[in-house]
Scaffold this active site. Structure first.
Site, PDB file in Angstrom:
ATOM      1  N   ASP A 165      34.389  32.761   7.328  1.00 15.21           N
ATOM      2  CA  ASP A 165      33.681  34.037   7.336  1.00 15.21           C
ATOM      3  C   ASP A 165      32.954  34.247   5.995  1.00 15.21           C
ATOM      4  OD1 ASP A 165      33.260  36.345   8.989  1.00 15.21           O
ATOM      5  OD2 ASP A 165      34.289  37.469   7.395  1.00 15.21           O
ATOM      6  N   LYS A 201      28.751  34.455   5.111  1.00 12.12           N
ATOM      7  CA  LYS A 201      28.061  35.470   4.310  1.00 12.12           C
ATOM      8  C   LYS A 201      27.221  34.816   3.213  1.00 12.12           C
ATOM      9  CE  LYS A 201      31.679  38.815   5.307  1.00 12.12           C
ATOM     10  NZ  LYS A 201      32.843  39.539   4.835  1.00 12.12           N
TER      11      LYS A 201
END
Ligand code: ADP
Ligand code: ASP
Ligand code: MG
Length: 832
Positions: free
Chosen positions: A690, A694
């Site tokens: 995750d 980003k």
């Protein structure tokens, strides 16, 4: 003393002044409404009244249909006829009760005569135009009779005037023209034997110069109202209808239309000419020459002042109103042969005039390479043939390349006296249309600068009207919003929107309409706005259907559509390019688009560019923190990104802020899980994927062609537990505590701390993983789930720019999405 005498005099003048009233069909639709009109008249202050009436609602249409049926030999004209007869007789009985006898008898007599006429038409299989017209005027005779009988039965002394007795008109190209001399002569003669202070007059009907019955054209009772107001020398004309006055646009198309307090005759003429049905354009002529103010008012709200139309109007805003005229066609005469040749426009006009085609609008490019004109659809073929005839030689010689005809055209007209001399009005109008992807076919601005007319395709007409209406602050900027994925973030967003909606409407002119919600289980849709109670709307739930969602959302009458994707689903992202390409804005906290396959990401961006739509995803990094916007601002102002690093995971931030060796790491993971700080499966956080996503999003924002596969990711999930079930993972995590405890101890011995950091280095290398940082480092001093991003740029090189703050949680994530939505709205013209 003097003043008192004066005011008594003016009171007296007011009492003796004649006031003319015209009631439209909807005001006289049935017995109850006729009673209401009588009551309204009774409570008026003036003692002298002229009351002009339309037919009961729908009667003129019905009569025209009956005449048409009979003329084409259909026996079923009888059905329509009987229905009309019954409707009038029933109304008479309801109105007059015990004293209805003579009126019913009178009605039976009239209907009997009419039946004979229609029968004759049916037998002869044809009614001349004049005949059908004359038949259509019966409705006014009946309605006037009914109202008069009712007033009479209640002791009010009104004369009854059949306008055909006095009103003489000539048929002219632009409609009926009053023969004032003949009319006045007859009127004075009639007045001699009917000197009453009050009179009921039939609208719409008249007599032509040969003494034959005729009518004043559709909606002609308004004209009758003005004519009789002039004959009676009235001080005012009140036109009573079913809306509060002249609205800034047709309320059936623009529910946000506002009632105008006042306007000038000129403005009203322009609006009426271009299709605002509320007032008949010819009405203005007798009123203007008599200097008579006209009031458009609502029969059902007699206390509402309505709209005052007079010579002065009022000075509020450059654009008063917008109208649409439909059923038009565009003719374009094009070719080099017209360059510098004087008189081409005149020849176009002359040819059209000779074929009796009326030109709605004309426009010529200053290059003189083409002239286009808008004509009625019904006259389009005649018009083209006329132009082909007139320019036969040029067409043959190739000086004119062709005469193109485009059908299904509408004209949007913006009207206002105060457009004159105000720069930028046209620009605002065109800008609003461009933002709504309306394709302008031709433009004309009258030299009076009172009207800007725009020809466009029929199917874009409503969008255009609403966009223009919003652009002039006549109504709030309306945006159709659809949400996919009403989970934690989605639901929080909807709550935030409904709480902010009233303020946005009144302060920012922004009207967000939540029109559809799609979840994995249902589709919820509402024509206007699901509002705040979407949770209770389970009755409307139907099967999940992304096509149905889209179709509903892209309603023809709202100029802008935004889809907010809070789903986290990769399948939804597959639709983005198509939506954006179609001009639909997309806003999302879903990282799948920004961090997914590079090709798809590029296609999405390209589609947004081509479709003129916005694609925004601030909440994909750092939830509500302004991280992407900050980076965009740096780049847009000419800065260059050198490196970026930070802590992008609220979960990992919390874990390492807390981890000091006193409590095992696995115990902290359990605690974070229980507190809801982790994903349902904590491995989604611990794997670092995750965070890597980003980083990819930020790198791509800065123009780097980075993909997930290019990021070196240090996963905190032990290899042996990667494929285990979630519970097994949680149960076995403690077995690996020693490894991480040892890393912590090492760092501690060097006076450092552990932090899970993402970095894009100066050389372009991208990595995410556990780093040892000195205790004094910015990243070492965060609280709770704070995120931090540090941008090193050409300008911020010695001391990087830092954005820091809470970076997780549904509320702040939703706020990030909402901020994107408001930014999109601002780019569409909302005052934010
Ligand atoms: P009446 O039967 O009273 O003559 P009409 O139906 O002829 O009434 O005209 C009133 C209608 O005109 C309204 O109900 C409204 O739908 C329509 N209309 C169109 N444009 C406008 C506008 N700009 N302002 C007000 N009403 C409008
Ligand atoms: N009844 C006529 C019509 O419907 C005239 C009017 O109502 O103004 O056109
Ligand atoms: Mg009307």
């Amino acid at each position: 003393m003097n003043a008192v005498v004066k005011s008594v005099e003016s009171l007296h003048a007011a009492a003796v002044a004649v006031v003319a009233h015209k009631f439209g069909g909807s005001s006289l639709a049935d017995a109850a409404r006729i009673q209401h009109v009588a009551q309204l008249l009774r409570t008026r202050p003036e003692s002298r009244q002229v009351v002009v009436v339309s037919a009961m609602r729908g009667v003129t249409d019905a009569l025209l249909a009956i005449a048409d049926d009979a003329a084409s030999g259909h026996a079923h004209w009888r059905r329509g006829f009987d229905a009309l007869r019954r409707r009038h007789l029933d109304t008479a009985r309801e109105l007059l009760g015990a004293v209805a006898g003579p009126t019913c008898e009178w009605l039976e007599g009239r209907f009997g005569e009419l039946a004979e006429t229609i029968n004759a038409i049916a037998v002869l299989r044809g009614a001349g135009n004049g005949m059908a017209e004359a038949i259509s005027g019966n409705g006014e005779v009946w309605s006037a009779h009914l109202l008069h009988a009712y007033l009479h039965a209640h002791g009010a002394d009104y004369a009854l005037l059949d306008a055909r007795e006095v009103l003489v008109v000539r048929r002219e190209e632009l409609g009926a023209a009053v023969d004032w001399d003949a009319t006045r002569t007859r009127f004075y003669a009639w007045r001699k034997s009917n000197p009453h202070d009050r009179v009921v007059v039939t609208g719409y009907i008249a007599r032509d110069e040969n003494g034959r019955d005729c009518v004043l054209g559709r909606n002609g009772s308004d004209f009758s109202g003005a004519i009789f107001a002039a004959l009676y020398d009235a001080a005012e004309l009140h036109i009573w209808t079913d809306v509060d006055g002249v609205l800034s646009a047709d309320p059936r198309i623009e529910p946000e239309a506002v009632t105008l307090a006042a306007m000038s005759y000129n403005e009203a003429c322009e609006l009426a000419y271009f299709g605002a049905k509320v007032i008949h354009p010819q009405t203005m002529a007798p009123a203007i020459s008599a200097g008579l103010p006209i009031f458009i008012r609502n029969t059902f709200k007699p206390a509402h002042p309505g709209t005052r139309i007079d010579a002065v109007g009022d000075a509020h805003g450059p654009v008063k109103g917008l109208t649409l005229a439909h059923d038009l066609a565009l003719l374009n005469v094009e070719g080099t042969g017209m360059l510098g040749v004087p008189g081409t426009a005149e020849r176009v006009f002359a040819a059209l005039r000779a074929s009796r085609v009326s030109v709605v609008m004309i426009s010529q490019g200053s290059s003189e390479h083409s002239i286009c004109c808008v004509v009625k659809a019904a006259e389009a073929d005649t018009a083209r043939a006329a132009l082909e005839g007139a320019f036969a030689r040029e067409l043959h010689d190739g000086q004119i390349s062709g005469i193109a005809l485009t059908r299904d055209i509408s004209v949007l007209a913006a009207v206002g006296d105060h457009m004159a001399g105000v720069p930028g009005v046209a620009a605002r109008l065109f800008d609003a249309l461009a933002r709504s992807h309306v394709n302008i076919r031709a433009i004309a601005q009258g030299a009076s600068e009172r009207n800007i007319s725009i020809a466009l395709a029929r199917d874009q007409a409503m969008v255009a009207l609403r966009a223009a209406h919003a652009a002039f602050w006549l109504s709030p900027q309306t945006i159709s919003v659809g949400l996919i994925g009403p989970g934690k973030v989605g639901a929080a967003l909807l709550d935030q929107i409904s709480a902010a909606a009233p303020r946005l409407r009144s302060n920012s002119g922004l009207d967000l309409r939540l029109r559809a919600i799609l979840s994995t289980k249902y589709l919820l849709a509402d024509e206007m706005d699901l509002g705040s109670n979407w949770r209770d709307r389970d009755a409307d739930f139907v099967d999940n259907d992304i096509d149905g969602f889209l179709k509903h959302l892209v309603a023809a009458h709202l100029p802008h559509t935004v889809i907010v994707d809070c789903s986290g689903s990769d399948a939804v992202v597959e639709h983005y390019a198509q939506w954006l390409g179609a001009g639909i804005h997309v806003i999302t906290p879903n990282k799948q688009a920004g961090a997914g396959p590079l090709e798809r990401y590029r296609a999405i961006r390209a589609a947004a560019l081509a479709g003129g739509a916005r694609f925004r995803y601030e909440a994909t990094v750092g939830a509500g923190l302004p991280i992407i916007q900050t980076l965009r601002d740096l780049l847009d102002t000419g800065d260059e990104l050198v490196a970026v690093e930070g802590i992008f995971s609220g979960t990992l931030a919390w874990l390492f802020n807390r981890f000091d060796g006193s409590v095992p790491f696995s115990a902290l993971v359990h605690e974070a899980h229980a507190l809801g700080y982790t994903e349902p499966d904590p491995r989604d956080d611990l794997s670092g994927i995750d965070v890597a996503r980003k980083l990819v999003i930020l790198a791509r924002e800065a123009g780097r062609a980075l993909s997930l596969a290019d990021v070196a990711v240090e996963s905190l999930v032990p290899d042996s537990l990667r494929d285990a079930g979630r519970d097994a993972f949680m149960a076995h995590l403690a077995e690996f505590d020693a490894v991480i405890a040892q890393r912590h101890a090492q760092a501690h011995s060097r006076g450092n701390v552990l932090r899970y950091v993402a970095r894009l280095d100066r050389d372009g290398a991208a990595s995410v993983g556990l780093l040892e940082l000195p205790r004094t480092h910015t990243f070492a001093n965060l609280r709770l789930t704070d995120n931090v991003v540090q941008f090193t740029t050409r300008r911020y090189c010695d001391n990087p720019l830092v954005v820091k703050g809470p970076g997780a949680g549904p509320e702040v994530t939703a706020a990030g999405v909402f901020a994107d939505l408001l930014r999109v709205a601002a780019s569409l013209g909302a005052r934010i």
